[in-house]
Scaffold this motif. Structure first.
Motif: not given
Length: 168
Positions: A31, A35, A39, A79, A82-83, A86-87, A126
């Protein structure tokens, strides 16, 4: 005293827990690699929606800023959110794949469904945070092409990351 079957189950459970932990670490690292691109795209869409910048020049400027000042970007709440999206999504996908493999089940549909649900849920959280953080109600209407970019990004992420590799 433990029976042989009880000892074997405990060993299987501990190796399964270890394997899930490794999957979580792999998901988080993967991720982190993805990212920055997301981002830059998200940031450019937001700036376009605000009316501050055009989309393509904003993406080019964002890329240059990220390359020149990565440590500043890594600390941005956007950031980090978003991380997190995805994580979390990758952790779900990896865990489902791991569990299906240990149960000798096909993982394509369980992984696609669970990772899509995780991705959508985390993205909604998010986006809510973005709206609060950036006071989105003060923005101009988001252009239709931006929704298209969001949809393309999301579809590519889920299909390209979780479904297509197994089919190939």
């Amino acid at each position: 005293m433990l029976s042989a079957s009880t000892a074997m189950k405990q060993r299987d459970n501990s190796s399964h827990v270890f394997s899930l932990g490794v999957e979580g670490i792999a998901a988080t690292v993967s991720a982190f690699i993805v990212t920055p691109v997301v981002y830059i795209i998200d940031r450019s869409i937001i700036l376009k929606a605000r009316g501050n910048e055009k989309l393509i020049p904003s993406m080019m400027k964002g890329t240059k800023h990220f390359i020149c000042h990565p440590s500043i970007c890594f600390r941005q709440p956007a950031f980090l959110m978003i991380w997190g999206v995805y994580s979390g999504t990758y952790c779900v996908a990896n865990s489902i794949e791991n569990i299906c493999e240990s149960e000798n089940m096909a993982d394509i549909f369980p992984k696609l469904i669970s990772s899509s649900l995780a991705f959508a849920s985390l993205n909604i959280l998010k986006d809510k945070s973005y709206y609060k953080m950036l006071k989105m109600n003060e923005f101009k209407r988001i252009p239709t092409c931006s929704y298209g970019l969001f949809a393309i990004r999301d579809c590519m992420t889920i299909a390209g990351s979780f479904t297509l590799p197994n089919l190939l």
